[in-house]
Every structure is written in C-alpha cells, then in structure tokens.
Design a protein around this motif. Structure first.
Motif, PDB file in Angstrom:
ATOM      1  N   THR A  32      33.218  -9.100  11.440  1.00 18.12           N
ATOM      2  CA  THR A  32      32.122  -8.221  11.019  1.00 18.12           C
ATOM      3  C   THR A  32      30.802  -8.992  10.947  1.00 18.12           C
ATOM      4  O   THR A  32      29.727  -8.419  11.167  1.00 18.12           O
ATOM      5  N   PHE A  33      30.879 -10.291  10.649  1.00 22.56           N
ATOM      6  CA  PHE A  33      29.681 -11.140  10.684  1.00 22.56           C
ATOM      7  C   PHE A  33      29.064 -11.105  12.077  1.00 22.56           C
ATOM      8  O   PHE A  33      27.858 -10.884  12.238  1.00 22.56           O
ATOM      9  N   ILE A  34      29.882 -11.318  13.090  1.00 20.28           N
ATOM     10  CA  ILE A  34      29.387 -11.332  14.466  1.00 20.28           C
ATOM     11  C   ILE A  34      28.875  -9.948  14.865  1.00 20.28           C
ATOM     12  O   ILE A  34      27.845  -9.826  15.545  1.00 20.28           O
ATOM     13  N   CYS A  35      29.578  -8.908  14.414  1.00 18.22           N
ATOM     14  CA  CYS A  35      29.171  -7.544  14.771  1.00 18.22           C
ATOM     15  C   CYS A  35      27.770  -7.237  14.258  1.00 18.22           C
ATOM     16  O   CYS A  35      26.896  -6.787  15.019  1.00 18.22           O
ATOM     17  N   TYR A  36      27.542  -7.497  12.968  1.00 15.10           N
ATOM     18  CA  TYR A  36      26.221  -7.134  12.446  1.00 15.10           C
ATOM     19  C   TYR A  36      25.152  -8.114  12.879  1.00 15.10           C
ATOM     20  O   TYR A  36      23.972  -7.758  12.938  1.00 15.10           O
ATOM     21  N   GLY A 105      19.198   8.329   9.772  1.00 16.95           N
ATOM     22  CA  GLY A 105      20.547   8.131  10.290  1.00 16.95           C
ATOM     23  C   GLY A 105      21.465   7.472   9.288  1.00 16.95           C
ATOM     24  O   GLY A 105      22.669   7.742   9.259  1.00 16.95           O
ATOM     25  N   MET A 106      20.919   6.601   8.445  1.00 16.09           N
ATOM     26  CA  MET A 106      21.735   5.901   7.455  1.00 16.09           C
ATOM     27  C   MET A 106      22.383   6.870   6.477  1.00 16.09           C
ATOM     28  O   MET A 106      23.574   6.751   6.149  1.00 16.09           O
ATOM     29  N   PHE A 107      21.632   7.842   5.985  1.00 14.94           N
ATOM     30  CA  PHE A 107      22.196   8.816   5.047  1.00 14.94           C
ATOM     31  C   PHE A 107      23.293   9.644   5.706  1.00 14.94           C
ATOM     32  O   PHE A 107      24.273  10.027   5.061  1.00 14.94           O
ATOM     33  N   ILE A 108      23.140   9.909   6.987  1.00  8.39           N
ATOM     34  CA  ILE A 108      24.161  10.669   7.709  1.00  8.39           C
ATOM     35  C   ILE A 108      25.355   9.775   8.017  1.00  8.39           C
ATOM     36  O   ILE A 108      26.514  10.196   7.863  1.00  8.39           O
ATOM     37  N   SER A 109      25.094   8.555   8.424  1.00  7.00           N
ATOM     38  CA  SER A 109      26.166   7.638   8.824  1.00  7.00           C
ATOM     39  C   SER A 109      27.158   7.375   7.702  1.00  7.00           C
ATOM     40  O   SER A 109      28.356   7.263   7.934  1.00  7.00           O
ATOM     41  N   LEU A 124      31.440   2.847  18.819  1.00 10.69           N
ATOM     42  CA  LEU A 124      30.547   3.776  19.501  1.00 10.69           C
ATOM     43  C   LEU A 124      29.093   3.500  19.142  1.00 10.69           C
ATOM     44  O   LEU A 124      28.209   3.510  20.011  1.00 10.69           O
ATOM     45  N   GLY A 125      28.836   3.225  17.862  1.00  7.15           N
ATOM     46  CA  GLY A 125      27.474   2.950  17.433  1.00  7.15           C
ATOM     47  C   GLY A 125      26.904   1.703  18.096  1.00  7.15           C
ATOM     48  O   GLY A 125      25.730   1.674  18.486  1.00  7.15           O
ATOM     49  N   GLY A 164      25.757   0.699  11.830  1.00  7.57           N
ATOM     50  CA  GLY A 164      26.319  -0.620  11.568  1.00  7.57           C
ATOM     51  C   GLY A 164      26.575  -0.957  10.116  1.00  7.57           C
ATOM     52  O   GLY A 164      27.692  -1.324   9.744  1.00  7.57           O
ATOM     53  N   TRP A 165      25.557  -0.827   9.273  1.00  5.91           N
ATOM     54  CA  TRP A 165      25.672  -1.359   7.925  1.00  5.91           C
ATOM     55  C   TRP A 165      26.734  -0.667   7.069  1.00  5.91           C
ATOM     56  O   TRP A 165      27.561  -1.340   6.441  1.00  5.91           O
TER      57      TRP A 165
END
Length: 507
Positions: A32-36, A105-109, A124-125, A164-165
C-alpha cells in the motif's frame, strides 16, 4: 475463501516456515506504501511544469517561425493559453479543478469503498488515474491550446485520484491494530513525500524540453501498479485465513469501571479521541457487536473528534498543498535557479515532511495523545513559514535548511491526522468492533482537508501577483486557525495527563 484470494497470491509458493500473519502484514504495509506513492508521483508533475507553461522569454533567441502559442516576442516560449498576464489565475484554475473534484470524489469514494471489494476499487481507480494523468501530457504532443481541455482532464483525474486514500487506509487499518499505529502509520505515510519527490525528479527530467513526458511517464507508472493491485492486494486478513488485529484494548478501557474510581476512568478514556467518553453519551447509533455493516455519512460525523480533526485538516492541508502545487514556481520566481533545479529543491520540503510525520507518530504513541503533537507542530509551523519567506531565497544553504524545517512542522500534523487519527476514529469503540467504517471516516476527514487543499492553491494564484509575502501571510493565518480548532482536544489531553499523572498512555 479461495474466490477472494487474488490470482497473484494463489500463484505464490506456500512457505510453512514463516509466520503468515506477520508476513502478510509487512507485505500489505509495503504494497500500500508503493500504491499511494504512485498516486502522489502522478499528481506532482503539474507543479513542476507550471514554470514551463509560462516562462520569462527575455534574453532567449526567438526561432524564426512555428512557435506554438506565440503572439508577441515577449511570450513566444510560453504554452498557449498560459502566455497572457493572467497566467497565474489560469494555472490556479487547474489546481482548483483538480482539487475540488478530488474533494467531492473523496466523500463519494468512502461510501463506495465500504460497499465493494477494496481490491477492485483501488485497482480501477489507479488505472483510470494513470490514463488521465497521461492524457494531460498528450496535450503537448497533440498541440492542444484550449483551456477547457486541461481543466476537464484535471476534473476527471481528481475524481479518480480520490479512490486512493480511503482504500489504502482501510486496508492498513484492517491489518493493523492500535498498538504502535502512530509510529507505523507515520513511517508508512512517508509514501506521500516519497511520491512527491519521485514525481518532481521524474517530471524534472523532461520539463525543459518535452514537458508532455512529465505526465505520460508517471501515468504509465500508476497504471502498472494498478494492475499489480488487482493481482496481489489482500484487503482483509480473513481473505487469506489470517488473524484479525485487536483494534481496542478492552482491559484498559473497561477495567476502570469495576474499580470504583469513576473519575480516573473517565479521564483516562478521554485522552485519545478514539476512546472518548463522549461516545457513551453521544447520539451516535451504536452498531451491534459483531455486525459488519457500512455506516452512514451522518453516523460517521457523530463519532467524537471527527468534525474537529476534519476542520483542522482543512487548514493544515491548505498549507501543505499550496507548497505541493506552487513551491517549484515560487523558488523559480525568487531565485536564479532554472525549473529543473527548482523542482529538485522543492523535494526538500517533502524530505522534512517524512521526518515530521514519523516524529508526530512516535510522540503520539508514547503519550497516547493525538491532538497534542498536532497542536505543538502547528504552533511551530507558523514561525518556520515566516522565516523561510524572509531568508529562504538568500542562498542555497538557507533554502535547504529552512525548507526541511518548514516541511517538518507543516506536514507532521497533516500526516498524523490523515493516518493514525483517521484509523483510530474509524475503529472507534462505539462501533463495537465493526470494521466497515474506516473508509467512510477517512474519506470525511481527508475529503474536508481536500477542500482546503483546493482553496490554498486557488488563493495563491489570486494573491501571488501582489507579492509572495502575502501568500505566506495567508498560509500562516491558515496554520493558526488549524491550531485553534484543536484547542478543546488539546486542553482535554493536557488535563488528563496532569490529573492522572501517567507518564505513558496505552493506545
């Protein structure tokens, strides 16, 4: 369970001589480190390229013909439509489009992430984020000179980047309990700064000649990692038969009630927002123990501490993202360094941020307090910003040292709130062990912060033509407001420490 195991994990050889729980936890933390990191790597190029979209053309030899976007001899080297005098407002509009879309988008995500497989959601994101990051760079190769194209790409990219977050925090929160969460997530959160540094370096390679590659290459990098997420990410321990972590320490929270010392019990549970005694008297709908059910947006807001930390992050992230999107341009405007050197120097702010995030996490783990380290670092961030604005451009050594100090104090609170605090509140004891609130709480806190992240760069684009010192006054004011918003929690934690006289608090 086999259907929930990713294909890549199924193909790995089984090792019976290792501790599966520990191995998977370490893997999830690194993965997850690499992903973000790749998320931030792909959103950093715009701050590097700004100085190339509008340059100081004086003293440069103008080619005979064919200069794209060249209307006069004064701006022949600029990229239309950013060649005019209002270019800072136009560049600010790009930041605004991206960051407001990201915040919405964050509130929806958060709500979507709680209701679907995190592996599919994150994969997908990431892939779609990469596609639209590369699409911005394609504007260079296709000679696109209309503002609406770049704004539209920024809006769509912001929406997909918001995936992502909530997803990565939920994954880490699912695998790690409270024990050393501040330190672990402080180190882990350095992915933000590492991504910014790599993004600056990669974008800086091409910024002086073909800036389109500054977006295309990071876009393909995040697409590649998105494919790996689909193949290897394990969102929850139960997916691979591992032991879930303990999110609460019942013996420290519940034993006080049987000892007759109600005052001590109340004070000790007040130290950390995650064990806030307000939960027992609040209107928060309690989730029956053992029921894994995604909570509503309103229920998440009622968790004690969520609103205060969210508003604090609004102003803290306003400061941090102003540096993220404008620091290379500020250095380029106030020194003799070219865009590539300015991009490299801007990474020092993120290096300081890594140290600040780790320090805040260690301090919060040792004391059990979350608001105290945030408040102390916010109080020191204001003078750090003021001194950097006064002396940072005098020479190279000043620039390096003061950027490290500013990054340390500005990004420390931001790091702690978006990681350990979000995870604490997302596993609040009033949720009765329900783990389906992490992404929603994280999205509320970071989504509110992202609105501030949109406002900061926008205000910078409007204010900077009147002088960069006025931008720094705005940043210092925002920092002080963030500090004031934590006053109640700060005082409560200090009172608890004094009354209980406990040198170390379990978290």
């Amino acid at each position: 369970m086999a259907n929930s195991v990713p294909l890549g994990i199924q193909m790995l050889p089984q090792q019976r001589c290792i501790n599966r729980d520990s191995a998977y936890r370490l893997f999830i933390l690194l993965f997850t480190f690499i992903c973000y990191m790749s998320y931030h790597l792909s959103r950093k190029p715009i701050s590097v390229v700004k100085s190339e979209l509008h340059r100081n053309c004086s003293g440069e030899k103008q080619p005979g013909s064919g200069s794209s976007g060249a209307n006069t001899t004064d701006n022949w080297c600029d990229w239309s439509p950013f060649e005019n005098a209002n270019y800072k407002q136009l560049l600010g509009s790009l930041d605004l489009a991206y960051l407001f879309a990201y915040a919405v988008g964050m509130f929806i995500s958060g709500q979507v992430a709680e209701r679907m497989n995190l592996r599919y959601f994150l994969s997908l994101g990431m892939i779609l984020s990469g596609v639209f990051t590369a699409a911005f760079g394609m504007g260079y190769f296709l000679s696109i000179h209309v503002l609406w194209y770049y704004i539209l790409i920024q809006v769509i990219a912001g929406l997909f980047q918001s995936s992502g977050w909530p997803a990565v925090v939920a994954c880490v929160g699912n695998w790690y309990g409270k024990g050393k969460r501040g330190f672990i997530m402080g180190v882990w959160n350095s992915h933000t700064s590492v991504g910014n540094i790599l993004g600056s370096v990669i974008a800086g390679i091409w910024v002086g000649n073909a800036w389109g590659w500054s977006f295309v290459v990071p876009g393909f990098i995040i697409i590649g990692f998105g494919i790996l997420v689909f193949l290897f990410l394990v969102p929850e321990p139960k997916d691979v038969g591992c032991t879930p972590p303990e999110h609460h320490q019942a013996n420290t929270e519940d034993s006080f009630s049987t000892q007759g010392d109600n005052y001590s019990q109340k004070q000790s549970t007040n130290l950390n927002p995650d064990s806030d005694s307000e939960a027992s008297s609040s209107n928060l709908p309690l989730i029956p123990k053992g029921e894994e059910k995604a909570i509503s947006f309103y229920s998440a807001l009622l968790i004690p501490g969520v609103i205060e930390f969210s508003l604090c992050l609004f102003f803290a992230k306003l400061v941090s993202y102003t540096f993220l999107f404008w620091l290379p341009n500020y250095i380029n405007d106030n020194t003799d360094y070219d865009p590539e050197v300015s991009a490299d120097l801007s990474t020092l702010f993120d290096v300081g941020g890594i140290a600040g995030g780790i320090a805040a996490g260690v301090f919060s783990d040792y004391t059990g307090a979350r608001a105290v380290p945030c408040a102390l670092m916010l109080a020191l961030a204001a003078p750090a910003l003021y001194v950097y604005n006064l002396y940072g451009s005098l020479n190279y050594a000043n620039c390096v040292g003061l950027l490290l100090a500013a990054g340390f104090f500005v990004n420390g609170p931001y790091s702690l709130i978006t990681t350990a605090v979000s995870a604490d509140l997302g596993t609040h004891r009033s949720l009765k062990g329900n783990s389906r609130a992490l992404a929603t709480v994280t999205a509320i806190i970071d989504g509110t912060g992202s609105i501030g992240a949109a406002v900061g760069p926008l205000l910078t684009g409007v204010i900077s033509p009147y002088g960069w010192e006025k931008v720094f006054y705005m940043l210092i004011a925002a920092d002080m407001i963030a500090l004031l918003l934590l006053t109640r929690l700060f005082i409560k934690e200090i009172k608890t420490a004094v009354c209980c006289r406990r040198p170390h608090y379990n978290v």
